[in-house]
Motif scaffolding. Structure first.
Motif, PDB file in Angstrom:
ATOM      1  N   PRO A   1      -2.768  60.594 -51.890  1.00  0.00           N
ATOM      2  CA  PRO A   1      -2.903  59.936 -50.801  1.00  0.00           C
ATOM      3  C   PRO A   1      -3.674  61.217 -50.033  1.00  0.00           C
ATOM      4  O   PRO A   1      -3.917  61.492 -49.234  1.00  0.00           O
ATOM      5  CB  PRO A   1      -1.059  60.325 -50.670  1.00  0.00           C
ATOM      6  CG  PRO A   1      -1.378  61.206 -51.807  1.00  0.00           C
ATOM      7  CD  PRO A   1      -1.423  60.973 -53.007  1.00  0.00           C
TER       8      PRO A   1
ATOM      9  N   ARG B   1      -9.355  61.754 -53.293  1.00  0.00           N
ATOM     10  CA  ARG B   1     -10.501  60.508 -53.751  1.00  0.00           C
ATOM     11  C   ARG B   1     -12.013  60.780 -53.915  1.00  0.00           C
ATOM     12  O   ARG B   1     -12.395  60.064 -54.088  1.00  0.00           O
ATOM     13  CB  ARG B   1      -9.894  59.477 -52.555  1.00  0.00           C
ATOM     14  CG  ARG B   1      -8.706  58.929 -52.568  1.00  0.00           C
ATOM     15  CD  ARG B   1      -7.569  57.790 -51.939  1.00  0.00           C
ATOM     16  NE  ARG B   1      -8.023  58.103 -50.538  1.00  0.00           N
ATOM     17  CZ  ARG B   1      -7.590  58.293 -49.715  1.00  0.00           C
ATOM     18  NH1 ARG B   1      -6.445  59.052 -49.746  1.00  0.00           N
ATOM     19  NH2 ARG B   1      -7.610  58.213 -48.296  1.00  0.00           N
TER      20      ARG B   1
ATOM     21  N   SER C   1       1.698  51.506 -53.982  1.00  0.00           N
ATOM     22  CA  SER C   1       2.270  50.998 -52.849  1.00  0.00           C
ATOM     23  C   SER C   1       0.854  50.429 -52.633  1.00  0.00           C
ATOM     24  O   SER C   1      -0.022  50.083 -52.788  1.00  0.00           O
ATOM     25  CB  SER C   1       2.716  52.311 -52.042  1.00  0.00           C
ATOM     26  OG  SER C   1       0.946  53.069 -52.498  1.00  0.00           O
ATOM     27  N   GLU C   2       1.118  49.340 -51.629  1.00  0.00           N
ATOM     28  CA  GLU C   2       0.098  49.045 -50.726  1.00  0.00           C
ATOM     29  C   GLU C   2      -1.740  49.744 -50.071  1.00  0.00           C
ATOM     30  O   GLU C   2      -2.511  49.792 -50.479  1.00  0.00           O
ATOM     31  CB  GLU C   2       0.055  48.581 -49.553  1.00  0.00           C
ATOM     32  CG  GLU C   2       1.232  47.251 -50.015  1.00  0.00           C
ATOM     33  CD  GLU C   2       0.271  45.836 -50.846  1.00  0.00           C
ATOM     34  OE1 GLU C   2      -0.827  45.822 -50.579  1.00  0.00           O
ATOM     35  OE2 GLU C   2       0.925  45.768 -51.488  1.00  0.00           O
ATOM     36  N   ASP C   3      -0.577  51.247 -49.649  1.00  0.00           N
ATOM     37  CA  ASP C   3      -1.459  52.137 -49.703  1.00  0.00           C
ATOM     38  C   ASP C   3      -2.428  52.448 -50.783  1.00  0.00           C
ATOM     39  O   ASP C   3      -3.685  52.713 -50.802  1.00  0.00           O
ATOM     40  CB  ASP C   3      -1.146  53.288 -49.067  1.00  0.00           C
ATOM     41  CG  ASP C   3      -0.594  53.584 -47.475  1.00  0.00           C
ATOM     42  OD1 ASP C   3      -1.108  52.586 -47.346  1.00  0.00           O
ATOM     43  OD2 ASP C   3       0.376  53.735 -47.383  1.00  0.00           O
ATOM     44  N   GLU C   4      -2.050  52.777 -52.294  1.00  0.00           N
ATOM     45  CA  GLU C   4      -2.555  52.997 -52.916  1.00  0.00           C
ATOM     46  C   GLU C   4      -3.442  52.398 -53.357  1.00  0.00           C
ATOM     47  O   GLU C   4      -4.432  52.582 -54.497  1.00  0.00           O
ATOM     48  CB  GLU C   4      -1.391  53.331 -54.482  1.00  0.00           C
ATOM     49  CG  GLU C   4      -0.630  54.535 -54.553  1.00  0.00           C
ATOM     50  CD  GLU C   4       0.429  55.042 -55.181  1.00  0.00           C
ATOM     51  OE1 GLU C   4       0.777  56.549 -55.459  1.00  0.00           O
ATOM     52  OE2 GLU C   4       0.768  53.910 -55.371  1.00  0.00           O
ATOM     53  N   LYS C   5      -2.680  50.633 -53.032  1.00  0.00           N
ATOM     54  CA  LYS C   5      -4.000  49.366 -53.523  1.00  0.00           C
ATOM     55  C   LYS C   5      -5.024  49.102 -52.650  1.00  0.00           C
ATOM     56  O   LYS C   5      -6.299  49.211 -53.513  1.00  0.00           O
ATOM     57  CB  LYS C   5      -2.923  48.187 -53.552  1.00  0.00           C
ATOM     58  CG  LYS C   5      -2.322  48.127 -54.991  1.00  0.00           C
ATOM     59  CD  LYS C   5      -0.874  46.413 -54.515  1.00  0.00           C
ATOM     60  CE  LYS C   5      -0.320  46.812 -55.556  1.00  0.00           C
ATOM     61  NZ  LYS C   5       0.425  45.498 -55.126  1.00  0.00           N
ATOM     62  N   ALA C   6      -5.494  49.830 -51.988  1.00  0.00           N
ATOM     63  CA  ALA C   6      -6.367  49.962 -51.568  1.00  0.00           C
ATOM     64  C   ALA C   6      -6.352  51.078 -50.931  1.00  0.00           C
ATOM     65  O   ALA C   6      -8.179  50.710 -51.027  1.00  0.00           O
ATOM     66  CB  ALA C   6      -5.325  50.239 -49.085  1.00  0.00           C
ATOM     67  N   TRP C   7      -6.677  52.424 -51.450  1.00  0.00           N
ATOM     68  CA  TRP C   7      -6.971  53.040 -51.701  1.00  0.00           C
ATOM     69  C   TRP C   7      -8.155  53.323 -52.813  1.00  0.00           C
ATOM     70  O   TRP C   7      -9.353  54.306 -52.717  1.00  0.00           O
ATOM     71  CB  TRP C   7      -6.214  54.677 -51.595  1.00  0.00           C
ATOM     72  CG  TRP C   7      -5.562  55.439 -50.309  1.00  0.00           C
ATOM     73  CD1 TRP C   7      -6.506  55.282 -49.606  1.00  0.00           C
ATOM     74  CD2 TRP C   7      -4.111  55.342 -50.382  1.00  0.00           C
ATOM     75  NE1 TRP C   7      -4.891  55.658 -48.089  1.00  0.00           N
ATOM     76  CE2 TRP C   7      -4.302  55.825 -49.033  1.00  0.00           C
ATOM     77  CE3 TRP C   7      -3.382  56.143 -51.231  1.00  0.00           C
ATOM     78  CZ2 TRP C   7      -2.896  56.596 -48.540  1.00  0.00           C
ATOM     79  CZ3 TRP C   7      -2.444  56.616 -50.658  1.00  0.00           C
ATOM     80  CH2 TRP C   7      -2.175  56.542 -49.301  1.00  0.00           C
TER      81      TRP C   7
END
Length: 283
Positions: free
Chosen positions: A74, A79, A118-124
């Motif tokens: 996050p 990243r 999570s969806e955030d992790e997939k997007a990142w």
């Protein structure tokens, strides 16, 4: 099809002691080797490249994400570090003369949140891998994303999940890696798993259920090779077995007993096993 052998059998790092084994792998009918490039020094990469060139052996590279360079963190700074880490791995792979850089590039190894991805992790992850794939394409390199079993990873554990991520990134330099060891644990059947990732499949690691000699465990080999032919796969098949030659790597991968005497016990019959099942005459 090109047949490779992973030097992770000996160590997670490069070393001059690998060179005599390169000569034997060539004698046993291997087309190339797969070498780790995380933390590799230029001099080591140059030495390995020269030795392999002299023997006419091709090569692929293996790498992984780390806690400090995690594509699904996050923290934007972590990243960004993941992007820089992948660039270093790609540069190392090209210096080695590799055509593929494969491995769990998607998330830090053996780190868990206690929940699923999570969806955030997939997007990142998608964002990081898209930038990495663009850089790989510029280098003439393919990046292979490898799913792991549930005990080593939570972010990608099936061929279908990996295929979906690769499709989401949507870059021709990014492909799915299929490892028979992880698939044996996670998938309902090799046929269904390979069908699920057929259009993005770009690299295959051939590994037994217990990481030892091919054919001595529980992987469904007949179904696996039949389906690889059916989906039209014609890339690398890399024999991947592990030992306690490197106690640190053996401990990380939970190898607690000796599965064979030495590399010859797994590499020589491994070449015969793969070529026979693929429908080629063993050397």
């Amino acid at each position: 099809m090109k047949l490779g052998f992973s030097t992770l059998f000996w160590s997670g790092a490069l070393g001059t002691d690998l060179v005599p084994w390169f000569e034997r792998l060539a004698e046993w009918g291997y087309d190339g080797v797969e070498l780790p490039v995380v933390g590799a020094e230029d001099a080591e990469l140059d030495r390995m490249r020269s030795a392999l060139d002299a023997l006419g052996l091709a090569r692929t590279a293996v790498g992984f994400a780390t806690s400090e360079a995690n594509p699904i963190s996050p923290d934007p700074a972590v990243r960004a570090a993941a992007q820089a880490h992948l660039l270093r791995l790609m540069d190392n792979a090209r210096r080695l003369g590799a055509e593929v850089l494969a491995g769990p590039l998607h998330s830090a190894y053996a780190e868990f949140t206690g929940t699923g991805p999570s969806e955030d992790e997939k997007a990142w992850c998608s964002d990081v891998l898209h930038l990495a794939a663009e850089a790989a394409g510029e280098r003439g390199l393919r990046l292979g994303v490898e799913f792991l079993n549930r005990f080593e990873c939570y972010f990608l554990t099936t061929a279908a999940e990996t295929h979906a991520l690769v499709q989401r990134v949507g870059h021709p330099a990014l492909c799915t890696v299929y490892d028979t060891h992880h698939a044996h644990i996670e998938e309902n059947s090799p046929a269904a798993a390979l069908a699920a990732c057929a259009s993005t499949l770009g690299h295959v690691q051939v590994s037994e259920s217990h990481r030892g000699v091919l054919g001595s465990g529980q992987v469904h080999w007949e179904e696996t090779f039949r389906m690889l032919h059916e989906v039209g796969y014609d890339g690398w098949l890399v024999v991947e077995s592990f030992s306690r030659s490197d106690p640190e790597l053996g401990g990380l991968l939970r190898i607690w007993r000796d599965l064979m005497r030495d590399a010859e016990d797994v590499a020589r019959p491994g070449a015969r096993f793969v070529r026979t099942h693929w429908g080629q005459s063993p050397s």
